[in-house]
Design a protein around this motif. Structure first.
Motif, short mmCIF file in Angstrom:
data_model
loop_
_atom_site.label_atom_id
_atom_site.label_comp_id
_atom_site.label_asym_id
_atom_site.label_seq_id
_atom_site.Cartn_x
_atom_site.Cartn_y
_atom_site.Cartn_z
N TRP A 11 0.82 -1.21 0.00
CA TRP A 11 0.00 0.00 0.00
C TRP A 11 0.86 1.27 0.00
CZ3 TRP A 11 0.47 3.47 3.99
CH2 TRP A 11 1.08 3.01 5.17
N GLN A 12 2.07 1.19 0.56
CA GLN A 12 2.94 2.37 0.54
C GLN A 12 3.28 2.79 -0.89
OE1 GLN A 12 3.48 -0.41 2.30
NE2 GLN A 12 4.40 -0.01 4.31
N TYR A 13 3.55 1.80 -1.71
CA TYR A 13 3.84 2.08 -3.12
C TYR A 13 2.62 2.68 -3.82
CZ TYR A 13 7.91 -1.03 -2.54
OH TYR A 13 9.08 -1.62 -2.13
N ALA A 14 1.43 2.18 -3.48
CA ALA A 14 0.20 2.67 -4.11
C ALA A 14 -0.02 4.14 -3.80
CB ALA A 14 -0.99 1.84 -3.64
N ILE A 15 0.25 4.54 -2.56
CA ILE A 15 0.08 5.95 -2.20
C ILE A 15 1.06 6.82 -2.98
CG2 ILE A 15 0.35 7.62 -0.33
CD1 ILE A 15 -0.76 5.56 1.58
N GLY A 16 2.32 6.38 -3.05
CA GLY A 16 3.30 7.13 -3.81
C GLY A 16 2.92 7.26 -5.27
N ALA A 17 2.43 6.17 -5.87
CA ALA A 17 2.03 6.19 -7.27
C ALA A 17 0.83 7.11 -7.48
CB ALA A 17 1.71 4.78 -7.75
N PHE A 18 -0.17 7.04 -6.58
CA PHE A 18 -1.37 7.87 -6.72
C PHE A 18 -1.02 9.36 -6.64
CE2 PHE A 18 -4.96 10.24 -5.01
CZ PHE A 18 -5.98 9.86 -5.88
N VAL A 19 -0.21 9.72 -5.66
CA VAL A 19 0.17 11.13 -5.51
C VAL A 19 0.96 11.60 -6.73
CG1 VAL A 19 1.55 12.76 -4.14
CG2 VAL A 19 0.15 11.03 -3.00
N SER A 20 1.85 10.74 -7.24
CA SER A 20 2.64 11.08 -8.42
C SER A 20 1.75 11.31 -9.63
CB SER A 20 3.65 9.96 -8.69
OG SER A 20 4.32 10.17 -9.91
#
Length: 331
Positions: A170-179
């Protein structure tokens, strides 16, 4: 030994996280400025979102898109799109074009007098030309297209974030969404600032930008996951820098070769596709930037649970935590 062109050395050791606070501040500034510009200037909606009149023409002479557009220019009709229509069922002397003209003075349809002026202007170029069909697209339909476009972009953001969540954490998902959200907002801000025509082709360009950006982000995330397993004792700070450096050559080569084609289209493609090509060209830059300086920063700030413990100086086991060890001191 064969000579190979290398745009990026194999052993780059760039500390991408060293100025993370400054890059985050710059990204936040871009997003806030873009939102403010959108509220102040709005978007220069094209025919698809503003409404207007669609005219279908038929002529015995071949369609000359440039000549048609030039003939209509003196009438000052605003946004005019001319496309040639192909169909295997057409006769040899049946040359069809579609002309879309934006709504005039917020009215749903062009007046009969203005339609007649457009017909006379086109007949000066081709006397055989006639209007086979005239239709109007009202503001209600255009408003529905706007919401459909917004939903398409939001659905893409959500779907890509869920994919990253399932594939990684989920940490990666948050980074990808914000990006990805960063890329969309900044691109819209640039379109609003320069009042570039915004239509359905621009939406297609935005979706293309999202796909390009997430592809670059996934490549680095995948390398980071491999390095987390391979180097269990190194800090998250070092491994993020290492992963970006290891994929830097691929990023530069992919972006560079794509830009060669896009710049050629931007210069030689003409006005019809200029907005579409500009959006993708700008998206290549902002997508590459966000993959390196936005997505990775959020992953680093949130942190990743690393299951493998390491021995502390006192002999007790403790989990590795991210620390700001200078990247240049990595062995």
């Amino acid at each position: 030994m064969a000579w190979r062109l290398k745009l990026v050395p194999d052993d780059t050791r760039i500390d991408f996280l060293k100025y993370q606070r400054y890059t985050f501040g710059f990204s936040a500034f871009l997003v806030v400025a873009s939102v403010l510009i959108l509220f102040i200037n709005g978007l220069n909606f094209g025919i698809d979102f503003r409404g207007g009149t669609t005219i279908r023409t038929e002529a015995s002479q071949p369609v000359d898109v440039g000549a048609y557009r030039q003939a209509l220019t003196p009438l000052d009709l605003g946004d005019v799109a001319v496309t040639e229509v192909f169909d295997p069922g057409f006769r040899a002397d049946q040359n069809v074009a579609q002309i879309r003209i934006q709504a005039q003075d917020d009215t749903e349809a062009m007046s009969p007098a203005l339609i007649n002026e457009a017909l006379l202007a086109l007949q000066e170029h081709d006397p055989s030309l006639r209007f086979a069909q005239v239709e109007s697209v009202g503001p209600k339909v255009s408003g529905e297209l706007v919401w459909t476009a917004v939903l398409a972009v939001m659905a893409s953001l959500a779907a890509m974030s869920i994919y990253i969540w399932l594939r990684f954490e989920w940490q990666y998902a948050i980074g990808a969404f914000v990006s990805l959200a960063h890329d969309v907002i900044v691109t819209l801000g640039v379109f609003s600032l320069f009042q570039i025509r915004f239509d359905l082709t621009t939406i297609a360009a935005l979706l293309t930008i999202l796909g390009y950006s997430i592809n670059d982000t996934v490549v680095v995330f995948d390398r980071l996951r491999e390095n987390l397993i391979k180097f269990k004792s190194r800090t998250l700070y070092d491994l993020i820098n290492l992963s970006v450096n290891e994929t830097l050559s691929r990023t530069v080569m992919t972006s560079g070769t794509t830009l060669l084609a896009l710049i050629a289209l931007l210069v030689l493609g003409g006005d019809v596709i200029r907005g579409f090509v500009f959006a993708i060209t700008f998206g290549i830059f902002i997508g590459t930037y966000s993959s390196i300086y936005v997505a990775k920063n959020f992953v680093y700030w949130i942190g990743i649970n690393r299951d493998t413990p390491k021995l502390s100086e006192g002999g007790e086991k403790k989990k590795t935590r991210s620390g700001e060890t200078p990247f240049s001191e990595m062995p």
